[in-house]
Design a protein around this motif. Structure first.
Motif: not given
Ligand code: ADP
Ligand code: ASP
Ligand code: MG
Length: 405
Positions: A297-306, A267-278
């Motif tokens: 979808i990011a609400a506050d420039a961060t997103t949750d990844f599951t 949770t709270g992952v910065p919504d930036l390119p390359g994050i899924a890969f990282k």
């Protein structure tokens, strides 16, 4: 005169009496003048017993040694069947994967078949012998024994049928065909006379262990006439086929489920390119397979990844995520290994709207919370708490009218 490949699963060869019954069935085919190659599994429970022994020696058993050992289960049943055929006056000869030879790559515990040398089998068949081949195993280029993954005897049978251009490949098991869902979970499940390769492939890959996925892939690729039937009862079973015409009226052909999955969230992952890969790069580097993936979808420039992984890989994957969490600037890692995936499958989905909404409404009416959703052209999968598995399968089975008439 026809050439058949018959495969008998673990329950079908689970005792001395059952092996004798298989021998009687085989002798009848032989006496009728047809050629027969028989593929056998180990006696039911034997492969698990052997894996258990290995784990007493080494926490994560050396995979080369593990394959050398678990392949012995099948070596026992093929020799026993061959002896019984001799006793009945039916000429027979048993072979291990190495003897045949079934050449595979060197991925121990999940090897893929590369080539089958059919010379010995053809010579025996020409002499009127029944050929009995150990399922689940092969040999790599260096002469090491390999195994094809759990349920791999199905793939041995289909691969032999393809190599020998057999007229039909019969998979004899403890159910009399492929059902709309596992009859152990929904007793009202209905046997299908036919199912398309495409649907069977989805069902198998979404958790229906009646056929190993690779056996269906193989049969589709080499156009093997594949049938699933009962070892214990007469009947035509289920034909896996390219034809869809029979099933035009059915929106959904079946329901599959998988109890082997676990869910991880960062949770709270910065919504930036390359994050899924990282996130998924280190998971892939650890040779952990990922199944479903959801990123909000990011609400506050961060997103949750599951995402989901096999339950066996859960703790390893969680440790990896925890080790990269701070570097990513993410908040925290959570996980749940009490989840299951339930999927509806059907080629009818292509031409009908509203199937997803029927599925979601049915689950909502039962108070089942959906944690993740994934769709493709002919399937919809949801992740739910494992305590809802039976309820989800049975309510969907009824909502889509799959019960016996
Ligand atoms: P074998 O030992 O003969 O290979 P398996 O246990 O691998 O047998 O496969 C048969 C089992 O698959 C059945 O007993 C049944 O519980 C399960 N199964 C799961 N899904 C289905 C389905 N859709 N139709 C029939 N059987 C299914
Ligand atoms: N005996 C192996 C297993 O239990 C292979 C098979 O039965 O198909 O997975
Ligand atoms: Mg099986």
């Amino acid at each position: 005169m026809a050439l058949y490949v018959y495969k008998f699963g673990g329950t079908s060869v689970g005792s001395v009496e059952r092996i004798k019954a298989v021998a009687e069935r085989v002798k009848k085919v032989h006496d009728a003048g047809d050629s027969l190659v028989v593929v056998l599994s180990a006696m039911s429970g034997e492969t698990n017993r052997l894996i258990g022994l290995a784990k007493e020696m080494q926490e994560h058993p050396n995979e080369r040694e593990l394959d050398a050992m678990v392949s012995t289960g099948e070596q026992v049943t093929v020799a026993l069947l061959s002896m019984r055929l001799h006793e009945l006056g039916c000429p027979a000869c048993s072979y291990t994967g190495t003897q045949v030879k079934i050449l595979t790559d060197s991925s121990f515990t999940k090897a893929r078949i590369k080539d089958i040398d059919d010379k010995r089998i053809r010579a025996d068949l020409a002499e009127g012998k029944v050929v009995v081949v150990a399922g689940f195993q092969g040999v790599d280029e260096d002469g090491n024994i390999t195994t094809l993954g759990r349920g791999g005897s199905d793939t041995t049978a289909v691969a032999l049928a393809a190599a020998l251009k057999a007229d039909e490949c019969h998979i004899y098991t403890d159910v009399d065909g492929v059902y709309t869902t596992d009859p152990r979970v929904e007793p009202k499940a209905r046997r299908l006379d036919r199912i398309t390769f495409e649907e069977m492939l989805e069902m198998a890959s979404l958790g229906s262990k009646v056929l190993q996925i690779r056996s269906v892939e193989f049969a589709g690729k080499y156009n093997v006439a594949l049938r699933v039937l009962s070892s214990f009862a007469e009947g035509n079973g289920t034909l896996i086929t390219y034809e869809e015409s029979q099933m035009e009226s059915a929106l959904i052909s079946g329901i599959a489920f998988n109890r082997d999955e676990a869910k991880l969230t960062i949770t709270g992952v910065p919504d930036l390119p390359g994050i899924a890969f990282k996130i998924l790069g280190p998971i892939a580097d650890a040779n952990i397979e990922v199944d479903m993936i959801v990123q909000n979808i990011a609400a506050d420039a961060t997103t949750d990844f599951t995402f989901t992984v096999h339950r066996n890989d859960f703790s390893r994957a969680k440790t990896i995520l925890e080790s990269i969490c701070a570097d990513l600037g993410a908040r925290k890692v959570t996980g749940d290994n009490n989840i299951v995936k339930v999927s509806i499958v059907g080629v009818g989905m292509r031409s009908h709207a509203g199937i997803a909404s029927t599925m979601f409404k049915t689950l909502a009416d039962e108070g089942i919370n959906i944690q993740m959703i994934a769709t493709s052209e002919i399937k919809i999968s949801v992740v739910v708490d494992e305590k809802y598995l039976e309820l989800a399968v049975r309510s969907l089975h009824s909502a889509f009218g799959l019960e016996q008439a």
